[in-house]
Design an enzyme around this catalytic site. Structure first.
Site, PDB file in Angstrom:
ATOM      1  N   ASP A  38      70.577  43.682  37.265  1.00  0.00           N
ATOM      2  CA  ASP A  38      70.344  42.879  36.059  1.00  0.00           C
ATOM      3  C   ASP A  38      69.046  42.119  36.281  1.00  0.00           C
ATOM      4  O   ASP A  38      69.046  40.931  36.576  1.00  0.00           O
ATOM      5  CB  ASP A  38      71.533  41.926  35.871  1.00  0.00           C
ATOM      6  CG  ASP A  38      71.346  40.994  34.686  1.00  0.00           C
ATOM      7  OD1 ASP A  38      70.354  41.140  33.951  1.00  0.00           O
ATOM      8  OD2 ASP A  38      72.197  40.103  34.516  1.00  0.00           O
ATOM      9  N   SER A  39      67.945  42.844  36.176  1.00  0.00           N
ATOM     10  CA  SER A  39      66.665  42.269  36.594  1.00  0.00           C
ATOM     11  C   SER A  39      65.734  42.075  35.408  1.00  0.00           C
ATOM     12  O   SER A  39      66.013  42.524  34.302  1.00  0.00           O
ATOM     13  CB  SER A  39      65.992  43.210  37.592  1.00  0.00           C
ATOM     14  OG  SER A  39      65.457  44.323  36.907  1.00  0.00           O
ATOM     15  N   THR A  40      64.621  41.428  35.699  1.00  0.00           N
ATOM     16  CA  THR A  40      63.523  41.351  34.746  1.00  0.00           C
ATOM     17  C   THR A  40      62.852  42.728  34.657  1.00  0.00           C
ATOM     18  O   THR A  40      63.240  43.672  35.349  1.00  0.00           O
ATOM     19  CB  THR A  40      62.519  40.281  35.222  1.00  0.00           C
ATOM     20  OG1 THR A  40      62.422  40.359  36.646  1.00  0.00           O
ATOM     21  CG2 THR A  40      62.979  38.893  34.869  1.00  0.00           C
ATOM     22  N   ASP A  96      71.077  34.118  35.421  1.00  0.00           N
ATOM     23  CA  ASP A  96      71.678  33.291  34.377  1.00  0.00           C
ATOM     24  C   ASP A  96      73.198  33.246  34.489  1.00  0.00           C
ATOM     25  O   ASP A  96      73.847  32.443  33.820  1.00  0.00           O
ATOM     26  CB  ASP A  96      71.265  33.785  32.994  1.00  0.00           C
ATOM     27  CG  ASP A  96      71.597  35.259  32.801  1.00  0.00           C
ATOM     28  OD1 ASP A  96      72.779  35.588  32.634  1.00  0.00           O
ATOM     29  OD2 ASP A  96      70.674  36.099  32.840  1.00  0.00           O
TER      30      ASP A  96
HETATM   31  N1  SAM Z   1      68.793  40.205  30.847  1.00  0.00           N
HETATM   32  C1  SAM Z   1      67.487  39.978  31.302  1.00  0.00           C
HETATM   33  C2  SAM Z   1      66.484  41.010  30.843  1.00  0.00           C
HETATM   34  O1  SAM Z   1      66.761  42.221  30.882  1.00  0.00           O
HETATM   35  O2  SAM Z   1      65.406  40.601  30.428  1.00  0.00           O
HETATM   36  C3  SAM Z   1      67.463  39.756  32.770  1.00  0.00           C
HETATM   37  C4  SAM Z   1      68.160  38.472  33.073  1.00  0.00           C
HETATM   38  S1  SAM Z   1      68.102  37.810  34.668  1.00  0.00           S
HETATM   39  C5  SAM Z   1      67.511  36.199  34.221  1.00  0.00           C
HETATM   40  C6  SAM Z   1      66.800  38.603  35.533  1.00  0.00           C
HETATM   41  C7  SAM Z   1      66.591  37.993  36.917  1.00  0.00           C
HETATM   42  O3  SAM Z   1      66.105  38.963  37.841  1.00  0.00           O
HETATM   43  C8  SAM Z   1      65.570  36.842  36.963  1.00  0.00           C
HETATM   44  O4  SAM Z   1      66.248  35.627  37.118  1.00  0.00           O
HETATM   45  C9  SAM Z   1      64.681  37.185  38.171  1.00  0.00           C
HETATM   46  O5  SAM Z   1      64.370  36.070  38.965  1.00  0.00           O
HETATM   47  C10 SAM Z   1      65.539  38.205  38.900  1.00  0.00           C
HETATM   48  N2  SAM Z   1      64.809  39.090  39.829  1.00  0.00           N
HETATM   49  C11 SAM Z   1      63.620  39.697  39.612  1.00  0.00           C
HETATM   50  N3  SAM Z   1      63.275  40.408  40.707  1.00  0.00           N
HETATM   51  C12 SAM Z   1      64.250  40.235  41.645  1.00  0.00           C
HETATM   52  C13 SAM Z   1      64.455  40.701  42.964  1.00  0.00           C
HETATM   53  N4  SAM Z   1      63.570  41.496  43.585  1.00  0.00           N
HETATM   54  N5  SAM Z   1      65.595  40.336  43.617  1.00  0.00           N
HETATM   55  C14 SAM Z   1      66.516  39.537  43.004  1.00  0.00           C
HETATM   56  N6  SAM Z   1      66.358  39.045  41.753  1.00  0.00           N
HETATM   57  C15 SAM Z   1      65.254  39.394  41.071  1.00  0.00           C
END
Ligand code: SAM
Length: 283
Positions: free
Chosen positions: A160-162, A90
């Site tokens: 900052d991941s899911t 984001d």
């Molecule tokens: N603040 C949020 C939360 O804690 O719920 C997280 C926000 S951010 C949108 C999380 C991002 O991590 C997502 O867009 C997702 O696509 C990304 N993501 C998940 N696994 C990943 C990986 N292995 N490598 C890079 N990005 C990843």
């Protein structure tokens, strides 16, 4: 009480709780290669981003998470110059990092380019640093990307991941922490979103144990409010590679040349205080 169709609800079965926001409109929906992305206009929280049914952020309260994922770590390190964000599609974390004039380069490594493109459209205020010449984007898996980094080439890794399911699962595992430890220079740090201190203590224990087993020499979990996440209470865990996590550049925080909404020196000091049950259960 049953909520009607004008409410978005994220239910957490294992916690026996749910959080709802009243919706004006659905603005966008798509199935990307990695996840279902939905954007809603809410009655009182601005726009809402949902990935695979899980609330990611709202316009109204994302400042809490984004500021606490970035400024405590950046003001703990002596002179951070090269920062890597894993996830963070984001772009809100990127924007906060690049508020620091001393940062020379920040990579955002996001697996799903569609999250960034959708954010540019529906959360333009989070994407104001995307054209900064110090901002670099790589769209791919952060686990793999980290394996390929030069040893000692990064001052700060921000995860900052899911939640730890699907593609994000590997970001909560010891092999990834080992790769981060190798990529971080001496005097640097890893900081990772570490879920709810109320609901996810077992995960917190595993994460902290994994970071220490990977070679980091100290861990510290900071907590902060986050109304739209399960339990409304969230955390970020810092892992040190030869830096002191209990101290920070307090004078620099007081003189910071940029605005924040939540973070300041008193908030940072307060966040370092550990709840009694952390001392008992996390050690
Ligand atoms: N603040 C949020 C939360 O804690 O719920 C997280 C926000 S951010 C949108 C999380 C991002 O991590 C997502 O867009 C997702 O696509 C990304 N993501 C998940 N696994 C990943 C990986 N292995 N490598 C890079 N990005 C990843």
């Amino acid at each position: 009480m049953t909520l009607d169709q004008n409410w978005f609800t994220e239910a957490c079965e294992e916690c026996g709780s749910a959080f709802s926001l009243k919706i004006k409109n659905k603005l966008h929906e798509e199935q990307s290669e990695y996840q279902k992305i939905e954007i809603y206009e809410t009655e009182t929280f601005g726009n809402l981003m949902v990935l695979d049914g899980f609330v990611m952020l709202t316009s109204r309260d994302n400042f809490l998470y984004h500021e606490m994922m970035t400024h405590p770590a950046l003001f703990t390190l002596a002179d951070p110059k090269r920062v890597v964000i894993i996830g963070g599609g984001d772009c809100g974390t990127l924007r906060e990092v690049l508020k620091h004039p001393g940062v020379e380069e920040c990579w955002q490594v996001e697996i799903d380019e569609r999250v960034t493109r959708v954010s540019e459209q529906f959360f333009p205020e989070l994407c104001t640093a995307n054209d900064d010449p110090r901002a670099h984007f790589f769209f791919g898996d952060g686990v793999k990307w980290m394996q390929e980094q030069e040893p000692g080439s990064v001052d700060l890794v921000i995860v900052d991941s899911t939640d730890p399911i699907g593609p994000a699962e590997g970001l909560f595992a010891e092999p990834f922490y080992r790769d981060c430890h190798r990529a971080v220079r001496g005097g640097g740090m890893l900081v990772q979103q570490s879920e709810s201190p109320l609901l996810h203590v077992e995960l917190l224990k595993r994460m902290r144990g994994g970071m220490l087993a990977a070679g980091f020499d100290g861990v510290k979990t900071l907590t902060f409010p986050q109304p739209v996440y399960p339990s409304g209470w969230w955390s970020a865990t810092m892992a040190a590679k030869g830096c002191e996590l209990n101290a920070f550049r307090e004078e620099a925080v007081r003189a910071k040349p940029f605005d924040t909404v939540y973070y300041n020196a008193d908030i940072h000091r307060g966040a370092l205080a550990q709840p009694e049950f952390f001392l008992r259960e996390l050690g």
